[in-house]
Motif scaffolding. Structure first.
Motif, PDB file in Angstrom:
ATOM      1  N   ASN A 249       0.900  -1.287  -0.123  1.00 20.42           N
ATOM      2  CA  ASN A 249      -0.031   0.006   0.096  1.00 20.42           C
ATOM      3  C   ASN A 249       1.010   1.267  -0.018  1.00 20.42           C
ATOM      4  O   ASN A 249       0.541   2.085  -0.632  1.00 20.42           O
ATOM      5  CB  ASN A 249      -0.895  -0.136   1.249  1.00 20.42           C
ATOM      6  CG  ASN A 249      -1.926  -1.005   1.181  1.00 20.42           C
ATOM      7  OD1 ASN A 249      -2.355  -1.426   0.128  1.00 20.42           O
ATOM      8  ND2 ASN A 249      -2.706  -1.502   2.287  1.00 20.42           N
ATOM      9  N   LYS A 535     -12.971  -7.189  -2.461  1.00 21.57           N
ATOM     10  CA  LYS A 535     -13.899  -6.147  -3.333  1.00 21.57           C
ATOM     11  C   LYS A 535     -13.172  -6.125  -4.543  1.00 21.57           C
ATOM     12  O   LYS A 535     -12.100  -5.739  -4.979  1.00 21.57           O
ATOM     13  CB  LYS A 535     -13.761  -4.985  -2.648  1.00 21.57           C
ATOM     14  CG  LYS A 535     -14.897  -3.827  -3.260  1.00 21.57           C
ATOM     15  CD  LYS A 535     -14.831  -2.768  -2.348  1.00 21.57           C
ATOM     16  CE  LYS A 535     -16.261  -1.827  -2.750  1.00 21.57           C
ATOM     17  NZ  LYS A 535     -16.406  -0.604  -2.209  1.00 21.57           N
ATOM     18  N   ASP A 538     -11.434  -2.794  -5.504  1.00 21.11           N
ATOM     19  CA  ASP A 538     -10.308  -2.524  -4.994  1.00 21.11           C
ATOM     20  C   ASP A 538      -9.187  -3.424  -5.734  1.00 21.11           C
ATOM     21  O   ASP A 538      -8.160  -3.080  -5.997  1.00 21.11           O
ATOM     22  CB  ASP A 538     -10.180  -2.878  -3.557  1.00 21.11           C
ATOM     23  CG  ASP A 538     -10.851  -2.178  -2.840  1.00 21.11           C
ATOM     24  OD1 ASP A 538     -11.310  -0.952  -3.112  1.00 21.11           O
ATOM     25  OD2 ASP A 538     -11.585  -2.427  -1.440  1.00 21.11           O
ATOM     26  N   LYS A 541      -8.053  -1.380  -9.085  1.00 22.59           N
ATOM     27  CA  LYS A 541      -7.155  -0.513  -8.527  1.00 22.59           C
ATOM     28  C   LYS A 541      -5.918  -1.017  -8.261  1.00 22.59           C
ATOM     29  O   LYS A 541      -4.848  -0.296  -8.880  1.00 22.59           O
ATOM     30  CB  LYS A 541      -7.854   0.339  -7.477  1.00 22.59           C
ATOM     31  CG  LYS A 541      -9.256   1.047  -7.776  1.00 22.59           C
ATOM     32  CD  LYS A 541      -9.660   1.965  -6.542  1.00 22.59           C
ATOM     33  CE  LYS A 541     -10.717   2.950  -6.907  1.00 22.59           C
ATOM     34  NZ  LYS A 541     -11.305   3.562  -5.929  1.00 22.59           N
ATOM     35  N   ARG A 542      -5.585  -1.853  -7.680  1.00 28.75           N
ATOM     36  CA  ARG A 542      -4.380  -2.459  -7.246  1.00 28.75           C
ATOM     37  C   ARG A 542      -3.644  -2.909  -8.490  1.00 28.75           C
ATOM     38  O   ARG A 542      -2.438  -2.790  -8.742  1.00 28.75           O
ATOM     39  CB  ARG A 542      -4.364  -3.507  -6.295  1.00 28.75           C
ATOM     40  CG  ARG A 542      -4.434  -2.986  -4.876  1.00 28.75           C
ATOM     41  CD  ARG A 542      -4.293  -4.209  -4.024  1.00 28.75           C
ATOM     42  NE  ARG A 542      -3.641  -3.509  -2.574  1.00 28.75           N
ATOM     43  CZ  ARG A 542      -3.206  -4.397  -1.654  1.00 28.75           C
ATOM     44  NH1 ARG A 542      -3.249  -5.785  -1.865  1.00 28.75           N
ATOM     45  NH2 ARG A 542      -2.865  -3.779  -0.313  1.00 28.75           N
TER      46      ARG A 542
END
Length: 642
Positions: A249, A535, A538, A541-542
């Motif tokens: 992250n 999700k 998510d 996006k990653r």
């Protein structure tokens, strides 16, 4: 020689790359060495005069003495070829040649000085002067070579570092140091290690392998431009899932490239560089694999005949690979997809040439094609992975879904019982739980039929069902789909911003199947502890960030709406279903409601006949009778629920 350098210098190209200069001519090296010797003479003269305040030379013509000393030195340089080597590649042998050359010069001049003393009764030069000259000349020649060598090393490293990715190595343990050392020792790798990164705060002034150690706060408080780094290399095996996610992250937030390195055990591999790759989303979703009892599983497969239906698919082919490791006498691989079946045939014959295989092109819904296989081979284990699994396609063609998922399962399971197969393991899906689509309902109907066979009089086969969620990297799954969309420049399409799914890896799924086949007593539905659901937004996006892009800036994310039969949340257990633990903490037994054989068999026959008539509405209506919890979602069949 230096022709390329000369061409650049006089050919109009004003940019001369020092690393392109191969080596200087020998005569230039010799001239430089002579200049160093002359400087050494004057330096020795200056020091002796300052220390002794006396004449150090007793000959009337100093120039002759100095010339003789230089000529003597040059002669020994020629004898030992001290100027012949490429300076930037100097070794201990070159250093030794210099030492011998200077020592021989001192010895010869000193000997002549002694002979001169015996003949005339006086010396022509002070002996300490010769010793001092020997020391200074040797040090001068040595330092010249050392500085040239180091200069070219710095230039070469600078050039490499400008072309390579500047990376930090995460961690300061032995694994991380070994990885860094392997990269530093391999100049062909496209990475330049600039330091180490650690969670600890007590290593700020320390260094490893001559590289600084950065605390996590250094990354948090600075941009990658300020830090002059391109990315971070990690050893995934050294971290827990939570630690990995925390670091990733941070790195993604700072737009750093994230590279995954193999473990130290693989450092001996000559293709170590090829094993370093960009971190994939699968690495972040992966969990500890199931620990299977290999000895127990081996006894179930060793020297046995095994059937794998759907053996060319993602799950089926991995089952074939894992089963082949236990040396069965025969593996029959059955699939209706011609090209994938041929591909798995080529792979298995190459990887397991000692194992006997039989590759069968057939449809599991064709009993007349399947039964001869049971008659011909005495199957000990049957892994039933053949199924139609794509929700929208089966929703459009429910009759085809029934013929493969329900009738096909019925035929394989019934023949397994008839021919006394020891164990039948069916691969099901979490979409069979409270299904909202035809595909999930068809798999639930197959589960019910397979379970019902367990208690039929005369049956000796143990019928076992495994149920799990989405499999990473399987054909048609979301991750390969997203990868293709990202590679094409987007957009990435998601059906709904709130949709979530469980994920597991293909090897994990197949380990579950093998373990279930070993521990099952018959009639169970095994479910896997899949952790927390992911999700999909998510996930997308990653994946975009891991590919080096910014979501909704470089790669757009668009929502297409739920597909027919699709639901936001998948479940692993039916409403009211209870679970029982097993000796493996990651595997549980779901106590779903079951149906008597006669009842489910009658309904299966009715829905099969409707499928043969291509009566879609009747097919779905009967399927809702078989699976009462089946409620259509976002589908034309919702009217049947009213």
């Amino acid at each position: 020689m230096y022709s390329s350098f000369r061409k650049k210098l006089f050919g109009g190209d004003n940019v001369v790359n020092l690393s392109d200069v191969r080596y200087l001519p020998r005569w230039i090296i010799l001239i430089i060495d002579i200049i160093i010797l002359i400087i050494s003479l004057f330096l020795s003269t200056y020091i002796i005069e300052k220390i002794t305040q006396t004449e150090f030379i007793y000959h009337k013509d100093e120039i002759i003495i100095f010339t003789c000393i230089i000529l003597s030195n040059v002669v020994f340089m020629y004898v030992f070829k001290t100027y012949a080597g490429i300076i930037r590649h100097s070794t201990f042998i070159d250093l030794f040649k210099l030492l011998v050359s200077c020592f021989c010069t001192m010895f010869v001049v000193g000997s002549v000085n002694i002979v001169y003393f015996w003949v005339t009764g006086g010396k022509f030069i002070l002996t300490p002067y010769l010793v001092l000259y020997f020391i200074i000349s040797f040090m001068g020649l040595f330092l010249f070579r050392l500085y040239v060598k180091e200069f070219f090393h710095i230039v070469r490293e600078y050039r490499r570092s400008t072309l390579k990715k500047r990376i930090l190595v995460l961690g300061i343990d032995e694994q991380s140091i070994a990885i860094a050392r392997a990269i530093l020792d391999n100049p062909s790798l496209p990475y330049h290690v600039v330091g180490f990164l650690t969670q600890r705060t007590d290593s700020k002034r320390a260094s490893l392998l001559g590289k600084p150690i950065f605390a996590k706060s250094k990354i948090e408080n600075n941009t990658k431009e300020e830090l002059l780094i391109d990315g971070v290399i990690i050893v995934k095996e050294m971290m827990s899932k939570d630690e990995m996610n925390s670091w990733v992250n941070l790195f993604l937030e700072k737009d750093l490239n994230i590279f995954k390195s193999p473990s130290v055990q693989k450092l001996r591999d000559s293709d170590f560089g090829g094993s370093i790759r960009n971190l994939q989303i699968e690495d972040l979703l992966n969990r500890k694999p199931i620990k299977i009892q290999n000895e127990e599983i081996k006894s179930r497969h060793f020297n046995k005949t095994i059937l794998v239906t759907g053996g060319a698919g993602s799950i089926g082919s991995e089952i074939v690979r894992q089963v082949a490791q236990f040396n069965p006498s025969l593996i029959v691989v059955l699939d209706q997809a011609e090209t994938p079946l041929y591909d798995i045939e080529l792979e298995m014959k190459e990887k397991f040439p000692h194992i006997r295989f039989k590759f069968v092109l057939a449809d599991v819904s064709n009993k007349h094609r399947i039964e001869p296989l049971f008659q011909m081979y005495n199957f000990s284990m049957v892994y039933h992975a053949a199924a139609y699994k794509h929700v929208p396609l089966v929703e459009e063609n429910p009759h085809e879904g029934i013929l493969v998922n329900v009738l096909g399962s019925k035929i394989i399971a019934t023949l397994s019982s008839k021919y006394h197969v020891n164990r039948f393991v069916m691969i099901s899906t979490d979409k069979a739980v409270n299904p909202t689509n035809v595909m999930g309902a068809s798999k639930r109907a197959a589960e019910l039929f397979v379970q019902s066979l367990q208690n039929v009089e005369g049956n000796t086969t143990k019928f076992i069902t495994t149920r799990f969620g989405n499999v990473l990297g399987s054909n048609g799954s979301v991750i390969p789909h997203f990868k293709k969309q990202i590679e094409a420049g987007g957009p990435v399409t998601i059906t709904h911003p709130e949709i979530v799914r469980y994920f597991m890896t293909i090897p994990e799924a197949c380990e579950l199947v093998l373990q279930a086949g070993t521990m099952g007593k018959g009639g169970e539905i095994f479910v896997f502890d899949m952790g927390e659901p992911v999700k999909i937004l998510d996930l997308a996006k990653r994946m975009i960030k891991l590919s080096g892009f910014e979501p909704n800036i470089d790669i757009k994310i668009i929502y297409t709406g739920l597909r027919p039969g699709e639901k936001l949340y998948e479940e692993l257990l039916s409403d009211g279903a209870k679970t029982l633990p097993t000796h493996n903490e990651k595997i549980m037994i779901s106590k779903d409601p079951s149906t008597e054989f006669n009842e489910i068999n009658l309904l299966i026959n009715l829905v099969t006949k409707a499928s043969i008539r291509r009566d879609k509405v009747e097919v779905v209506k009967l399927l809702k009778t078989i699976v009462p919890e089946f409620k259509s979602n976002n589908s034309i069949y919702e009217v049947l629920d009213n």
